[in-house]
Design an enzyme around this catalytic site. Sequence first.
Site, mmCIF file in Angstrom:
data_model
loop_
_atom_site.group_PDB
_atom_site.id
_atom_site.type_symbol
_atom_site.label_atom_id
_atom_site.label_comp_id
_atom_site.label_asym_id
_atom_site.label_seq_id
_atom_site.Cartn_x
_atom_site.Cartn_y
_atom_site.Cartn_z
ATOM 1 N N GLY A 1 -2.710 -22.365 9.892
ATOM 2 C CA GLY A 1 -2.258 -21.134 10.801
ATOM 3 C C GLY A 1 -2.294 -19.847 9.723
ATOM 4 O O GLY A 1 -1.945 -18.982 10.314
ATOM 5 N N GLU B 1 -1.633 -27.628 5.783
ATOM 6 C CA GLU B 1 -3.107 -28.218 6.042
ATOM 7 C C GLU B 1 -3.911 -27.007 6.842
ATOM 8 O O GLU B 1 -3.720 -26.847 7.889
ATOM 9 C CB GLU B 1 -2.672 -29.535 6.980
ATOM 10 C CG GLU B 1 -1.604 -29.091 8.275
ATOM 11 C CD GLU B 1 -1.360 -30.366 8.966
ATOM 12 O OE1 GLU B 1 -1.459 -31.321 8.698
ATOM 13 O OE2 GLU B 1 -0.946 -29.965 10.024
ATOM 14 N N CYS B 2 -4.476 -26.323 5.989
ATOM 15 C CA CYS B 2 -5.026 -25.085 6.314
ATOM 16 C C CYS B 2 -6.571 -25.364 6.653
ATOM 17 O O CYS B 2 -7.215 -26.166 6.033
ATOM 18 C CB CYS B 2 -4.964 -23.952 5.154
ATOM 19 S SG CYS B 2 -3.371 -23.444 4.958
ATOM 20 N N GLY B 3 -6.950 -24.861 7.675
ATOM 21 C CA GLY B 3 -8.415 -24.890 8.089
ATOM 22 C C GLY B 3 -9.211 -23.972 7.767
ATOM 23 O O GLY B 3 -9.853 -23.522 6.861
ATOM 24 N N ARG B 4 -8.951 -22.896 8.889
ATOM 25 C CA ARG B 4 -9.483 -21.343 8.802
ATOM 26 C C ARG B 4 -9.257 -20.682 7.471
ATOM 27 O O ARG B 4 -10.586 -20.442 6.991
ATOM 28 C CB ARG B 4 -8.770 -20.642 9.778
ATOM 29 C CG ARG B 4 -9.292 -19.204 10.024
ATOM 30 C CD ARG B 4 -8.658 -18.536 11.121
ATOM 31 N NE ARG B 4 -8.043 -19.117 12.318
ATOM 32 C CZ ARG B 4 -8.835 -19.698 13.234
ATOM 33 N NH1 ARG B 4 -10.086 -19.143 13.685
ATOM 34 N NH2 ARG B 4 -8.178 -20.264 14.201
ATOM 35 N N CYS C 1 -28.517 -18.342 28.862
ATOM 36 C CA CYS C 1 -28.569 -17.605 30.112
ATOM 37 C C CYS C 1 -26.995 -17.346 30.809
ATOM 38 O O CYS C 1 -26.944 -17.914 31.871
ATOM 39 C CB CYS C 1 -29.543 -18.271 31.146
ATOM 40 S SG CYS C 1 -30.866 -18.628 30.339
ATOM 41 N N TYR D 1 -14.557 -22.889 12.111
ATOM 42 C CA TYR D 1 -14.691 -22.649 13.681
ATOM 43 C C TYR D 1 -15.796 -22.019 14.038
ATOM 44 O O TYR D 1 -16.017 -21.300 15.070
ATOM 45 C CB TYR D 1 -13.363 -22.110 14.330
ATOM 46 C CG TYR D 1 -12.032 -22.844 13.750
ATOM 47 C CD1 TYR D 1 -11.844 -24.107 14.045
ATOM 48 C CD2 TYR D 1 -11.083 -22.156 12.910
ATOM 49 C CE1 TYR D 1 -10.789 -25.000 13.746
ATOM 50 C CE2 TYR D 1 -9.936 -23.145 12.575
ATOM 51 C CZ TYR D 1 -9.722 -24.268 13.085
ATOM 52 O OH TYR D 1 -8.682 -25.023 12.496
HETATM 53 C C1 LIG Z 1 -6.110 -27.159 13.523
HETATM 54 C C2 LIG Z 1 -4.924 -27.620 13.078
HETATM 55 C C3 LIG Z 1 -4.608 -27.288 11.523
HETATM 56 C C4 LIG Z 1 -5.371 -26.038 10.864
HETATM 57 O O1 LIG Z 1 -5.137 -24.769 11.476
HETATM 58 P P1 LIG Z 1 -5.728 -23.254 10.887
HETATM 59 O O2 LIG Z 1 -5.349 -22.579 11.900
HETATM 60 O O3 LIG Z 1 -7.220 -23.648 11.091
HETATM 61 O O4 LIG Z 1 -5.069 -23.321 9.474
HETATM 62 C C5 LIG Z 1 -3.660 -27.635 11.006
HETATM 63 N N1 LIG Z 1 -2.665 -28.581 11.454
HETATM 64 C C6 LIG Z 1 -3.054 -29.005 12.682
HETATM 65 C C7 LIG Z 1 -2.295 -30.098 13.392
HETATM 66 C C8 LIG Z 1 -4.123 -28.479 13.507
HETATM 67 O O5 LIG Z 1 -4.093 -29.030 14.802
#
Ligand SMILES: *Cc1c(COP(=O)(O)O)cnc(C)c1O
Length: 419
Positions: free
Chosen positions: A232, A271-274, A349, A378
């Site tokens: 997040g 658990e970071c993604g973005r 389109c 993403y």
């Molecule tokens: C998508 C997700 C994340 C990663 O979220 P970011 O906003 O990309 O950091 C972490 N934990 C869970 C459970 C998710 O669904």
Amino acid sequence: MNLPSRIECAVRRAVATHDGPMCAYVYDLGALRAHARRLVSTLPERCRLFYAIKANSDPSILRTLSGLVSGFEVASIGEAREAREAKASIPIMFGGPGKTDDELAAAIRLGIQTLHVESLHELRRAQYIAARLNQQVPVLLRVNIRGALPTSTLRMGGGATQFGLDEADVPEAIALAQASPQSLLRGFHFHSVSNNLDAASHVALIRDYLRRAEHWARVFGLTVDCINAGGGIGVNYGGTQQQFDWLAFVQGLKEVVEGKGFVQDVSILFECGRYLTAFCGYYAAEVLDLKRNHGKAFAIVRGGTHHCRLPASWQHSQPFTVLPVDSWSPPISRPEIRGEAITIAGQLCTPKDILARDCLIDRVRVGDIIVFHLVGAYGWSISHHNFLSHPHPARLYVDEGEIEMAKVGVSGMMDGTSS
Ligand SMILES: *Cc1c(COP(=O)(O)O)cnc(C)c1O
């Protein structure tokens, strides 16, 4: 935004070696490594960074991160396999709603570090499946908390969503987890927001998570050794404005973990993604056409939101740089727009196929390349790649001085990825 010269180099090489209009994702693995190292090395003690691979599970990205982060968070058994292909011994946390029996069994067999339980029924199923396999499954209860949350783009908690256990059900879930030898309750999981740009409110959120976990530990006599604070952390897609203040965040976090009592015995997992991968990715697309319609200027590029759905999904303009390409061979005039706001659209389109809207540019010509920034997370991973059956983009990897022209194919016809 500034385009690093090694990215420009990679794009120019791709233009030169491509037949037909160029379209590619460019990933800067060197920058990704440096960024991940900085995050991991500045985290306070007992804080661990995992990567939520749904943000981008490109194999090169997973391999690059696998040696730096504490493990991967996955939300399907497909992702668990991708994680293990990147590194056989990588610790895995398994979350996400709607896990099937087969997925639960496969995850238990894979020896996941923790299962993030999303409902009472899922906990019962996990216990039942673990019993059949004669194993114990380590679990965190994912809680959808009640109360105010910081401002952010997406919310998974703090209100009615499909995620996690309602806070009111936590006592029942704890009793259920404790009643069976098949589950080992290690702690709690919270992932309530995505794209929070404010460090202070993110620290406050974690403080709040810890307070709740401590309360449950005390009331129910639990030994909690791990609190998962989710991902997040946000990325500012406005381009020029401030990014999330990581140093202020880790400073605030340090004050939290240096507290007395409960917090001294728990690990705090992220658990970071973005925030891990957004910055390392670029999407480069050649301008195919320029035109005016009802008084507005449009650039049409090779590609579009079927490759990079993020700006359409979030209704923002993806920041970009125009990379001028001077060579022009056709014996017809070259269209050009100067000093005007343009809207950049793709080849689909649908009027929703917009990558950036009403953005002022100095000059753009047909044949120039638009390079979009901040698409390492993403970008490709959430896009509907086969809508209209256009070719997939090439993928280029830049790594500390080296440019790997992986998968630049004839006329840009690419295999795409596994999906
Ligand atoms: C998508 C997700 C994340 C990663 O979220 P970011 O906003 O990309 O950091 C972490 N934990 C869970 C459970 C998710 O669904």
